[in-house]
Design a protein around this motif. Structure first.
Motif, PDB file in Angstrom:
ATOM      1  N   CYS A 136       0.825  -1.222   0.000  1.00  0.00           N
ATOM      2  CA  CYS A 136       0.000   0.000   0.000  1.00  0.00           C
ATOM      3  C   CYS A 136       0.856   1.268   0.000  1.00  0.00           C
ATOM      4  O   CYS A 136       0.658   2.164  -0.817  1.00  0.00           O
ATOM      5  CB  CYS A 136      -0.972  -0.022   1.177  1.00  0.00           C
ATOM      6  N   HIS A 188      -3.100   1.124   6.829  1.00  0.00           N
ATOM      7  CA  HIS A 188      -3.332   1.079   5.388  1.00  0.00           C
ATOM      8  C   HIS A 188      -3.386   2.490   4.819  1.00  0.00           C
ATOM      9  O   HIS A 188      -3.851   3.422   5.494  1.00  0.00           O
ATOM     10  CB  HIS A 188      -4.648   0.352   5.101  1.00  0.00           C
ATOM     11  N   GLY A 211      -3.916   4.763   0.813  1.00  0.00           N
ATOM     12  CA  GLY A 211      -4.331   4.709  -0.581  1.00  0.00           C
ATOM     13  C   GLY A 211      -4.143   6.071  -1.227  1.00  0.00           C
ATOM     14  O   GLY A 211      -3.650   7.020  -0.600  1.00  0.00           O
ATOM     15  N   ASP A 254      -5.880   1.624  -4.237  1.00  0.00           N
ATOM     16  CA  ASP A 254      -4.993   1.147  -3.171  1.00  0.00           C
ATOM     17  C   ASP A 254      -4.544  -0.270  -3.465  1.00  0.00           C
ATOM     18  O   ASP A 254      -5.257  -1.033  -4.117  1.00  0.00           O
ATOM     19  CB  ASP A 254      -5.698   1.208  -1.809  1.00  0.00           C
ATOM     20  N   ARG A 300      -4.277  -3.558  -1.921  1.00  0.00           N
ATOM     21  CA  ARG A 300      -5.031  -4.017  -0.753  1.00  0.00           C
ATOM     22  C   ARG A 300      -4.475  -5.272  -0.105  1.00  0.00           C
ATOM     23  O   ARG A 300      -4.518  -5.411   1.094  1.00  0.00           O
ATOM     24  CB  ARG A 300      -6.485  -4.246  -1.149  1.00  0.00           C
ATOM     25  N   TYR A 353      -6.344  -9.434  -3.353  1.00  0.00           N
ATOM     26  CA  TYR A 353      -7.015  -8.384  -4.119  1.00  0.00           C
ATOM     27  C   TYR A 353      -6.086  -7.693  -5.118  1.00  0.00           C
ATOM     28  O   TYR A 353      -6.516  -7.247  -6.167  1.00  0.00           O
ATOM     29  CB  TYR A 353      -7.593  -7.322  -3.181  1.00  0.00           C
ATOM     30  N   CYS A 359      -6.843  -2.214  -6.226  1.00  0.00           N
ATOM     31  CA  CYS A 359      -8.294  -2.005  -6.193  1.00  0.00           C
ATOM     32  C   CYS A 359      -8.622  -0.557  -6.550  1.00  0.00           C
ATOM     33  O   CYS A 359      -7.886   0.374  -6.207  1.00  0.00           O
ATOM     34  CB  CYS A 359      -8.854  -2.334  -4.808  1.00  0.00           C
ATOM     35  N   TYR A 367     -15.695  -1.485   2.271  1.00  0.00           N
ATOM     36  CA  TYR A 367     -14.465  -2.140   2.706  1.00  0.00           C
ATOM     37  C   TYR A 367     -13.505  -1.180   3.392  1.00  0.00           C
ATOM     38  O   TYR A 367     -12.936  -1.494   4.426  1.00  0.00           O
ATOM     39  CB  TYR A 367     -13.768  -2.780   1.507  1.00  0.00           C
ATOM     40  N   ASN A 368     -13.318   0.010   2.807  1.00  0.00           N
ATOM     41  CA  ASN A 368     -12.181   0.835   3.190  1.00  0.00           C
ATOM     42  C   ASN A 368     -12.296   1.478   4.574  1.00  0.00           C
ATOM     43  O   ASN A 368     -11.483   1.242   5.445  1.00  0.00           O
ATOM     44  CB  ASN A 368     -11.949   1.927   2.132  1.00  0.00           C
TER      45      ASN A 368
END
Length: 526
Positions: A64, A108, A110, A120, A122, A126, A129, A137-138
């Motif tokens: 990330c 995390h 992004g 990002d 992930r 994944y 994304c 999700y985020n």
């Protein structure tokens, strides 16, 4: 020895310090870039399908924070990036209209690419994304401006082939501006309706964007709007595409202006029906989509009706097949007729009862074997036809067959009562039909005695071998104990000898020291 140890410690310390300096410098190095350049870099990573690699920071394989570091350098991980940010704010309060902002949540990060979307890296499952900042999700906590990135304040900025105009640090949307005598209109995404004839008023950071490592930011374009729309695109044109796909029967989802998976699937179906290249991208082939000759989607009813009819026919055929089969547990007049026919052919040695029990199963199997059929014990259609035909083969040896089948006769009609007796001739088996089988019971007793004698003889042969095996196992266990005792005894002897030798050497040293002291004392006296 002490000098060697000290020298080794000094060398290791120097190596450790040098490695820290080298790797520490590498993680803080990197060329600075622009917000638009970082956003295009992130989008390019998504469209090229970069892989997620923990700790990676090279194009094609990043984690990330490595996605950001691979473009502009600076801090390597999420928390330092947030702590060194030049500005930040809460995502829940809204995100400024600025391309290339950092997004942070615990553990995390992004990249914000504008229009409420982010990119990002992930995880292994994944990779890259691309989705809404407010996706389920985020759960992003903060937006922030990266210290290694410069952001425009006022003027033109080019991003992904379109031009945006910044005022007071944000690009403007849903409005118009007259700049150098030309009026420009800006849509909800901030895109200009025209390509500016003079971008000299654009921010100084725009020139830095041309020096970034993102090749897509260097592409010159005279187009004011995108020429194609794909999964991830949004806007009025996407709504128009969705409306047309709905009219043609390919799309049944919401007309929301978001080119998602459902829209892509519908567009692919349209391309296939129209004989176009099936790639799910709405480009120049939109002319066919909007034309009067655009093909309609085939009706679902026409394609599914024959399949339903076939299923009904198959089901009916299965039911008919089942009705022509007779198996264990059945009880009806058809079973009684089958038993009667088997009796005529000398397979069935009792009166027909109409109940399909174990005895009937065995006689059916014998009939099938004698007539070249698979011995299943079930009267299927093939067995039924052959049984009642003139080609049916009779039991070739009915006397032996009766003897072999007599043991199962008693279970044909239900529970059996077994009276206590000491004489085989007195053993009578009675069923619900009050049938008696004295001779059959005598044969059963004789066969049982033979089996019992054989089993006892086998058991007597097995017992000695089992006893022998037990003795062998016992001997092996004692041998193991002896071996372990010998090993421990040897080890104890070695340690005793070592201690004795050590004690002897100690006594020798003490005696030598005592002698030296005595000699010294004598010399002093004399």
């Amino acid at each position: 020895m002490q000098r060697i140890k000290k020298l080794t410690a000094i060398i290791l310390s120097i190596l450790t310090l040098s490695s820290v300096c080298v790797f520490g410098g590498a993680f803080s190095a990197g060329a600075s870039g622009t917000g638009a350049g970082l956003a295009e870099w992130a989008l390019n990573a998504y469209y090229e399908g970069w892989s997620y690699v923990y700790g990676g920071s090279t194009p094609g394989a990043v984690d990330c924070s490595g996605l950001i570091y691979s473009y502009c350098g600076g801090e390597r991980c999420g928390d330092p990036q947030l702590n060194t940010a030049t500005a930040r704010g809460s995502v829940s309060s809204g995100i400024p209209n600025v391309h290339g902002l950092g997004l942070w949540r615990p553990g995390h990060v992004g990249v914000y690419v504008g229009n409420g979307m982010e990119v990002d890296a992930r995880g292994d499952a994944y990779d890259m994304c691309y989705e809404s900042v407010y996706g389920a999700y985020n759960g992003w906590t903060y937006w922030f401006k990266l210290a290694a990135v410069s952001y425009p304040t006022n003027g033109w900025e080019k991003f992904s082939g379109d031009y945006y105009y910044y005022e007071n640090g944000e690009y403007i949307t849903n409005t118009s501006r007259t700049i150098d005598g030309t009026t420009y209109y800006f849509d909800s995404k901030g895109r200009s309706s025209k390509t500016p004839s003079d971008t000299s008023s654009s921010s100084s950071s725009n020139s830095s964007s041309n020096n970034s490592s993102n090749n897509s930011s260097n592409n010159s374009s005279s187009q004011s709007k995108p020429t194609s729309w794909r999964n991830g695109s949004t806007g009025e044109e996407v709504k128009k595409i969705q409306n047309r796909l709905t009219e043609l029967g390919y799309y049944t989802g919401a007309v929301d202006g978001n080119f998602g998976d459902a829209t892509e699937k519908a567009y692919r179906a349209f391309q296939e029906a129209a004989g176009l290249t099936v790639d799910g991208i709405a480009g120049s082939d939109r002319d066919v989509l909007y034309s009067d000759d655009a093909p309609y989607a085939p009706k679902v009813e026409e394609t599914t009706a024959p399949a339903d009819e076939e299923k009904d026919e198959e089901k009916k055929s299965e039911e008919e097949t089942k009705s022509n089969e007779y198996k264990s547990g059945d009880e009806n007049d058809d079973v009684k007729a089958i038993q009667g026919k088997l009796a005529q052919l000398k397979y069935f040695d009792i009166d027909p009862t109409g109940y399909y029990g174990d005895y009937t199963v065995q006689t059916v199997m014998n009939f099938q074997l004698a007539n070249g059929l698979e011995a299943t014990g079930v009267v299927d259609e093939e067995t039924y036809k052959l049984l009642f035909s003139a080609d049916a083969v009779s039991n070739p040896n009915p006397s032996e067959e009766t003897q072999a089948q007599s043991a199962t006769t008693a279970v044909e009609s239900g529970p059996v009562q077994m009276p206590f007796t000491t004489s085989p001739t007195e053993l009578i088996i009675t069923n619900e039909q009050n049938q008696t089988y004295t001779d059959t019971a005598t044969d059963v007793v004789k066969k049982t005695n033979k089996v019992t004698k054989k089993a006892l003889s086998n058991a007597s042969a097995v017992i000695p071998s089992a006893a022998t095996a037990q003795v062998k196992r016992t001997a092996n266990i004692w041998l193991w104990f002896v071996l372990v005792a010998v090993i421990f005894g040897a080890l104890a002897a070695v340690f005793m000898l070592r201690d004795r030798k050590s004690n002897r050497y100690t006594r020798y040293c003490a005696k030598k020291k005592k002698h030296a002291n005595f000699k010294s004392e004598v010399n002093t006296r004399w």
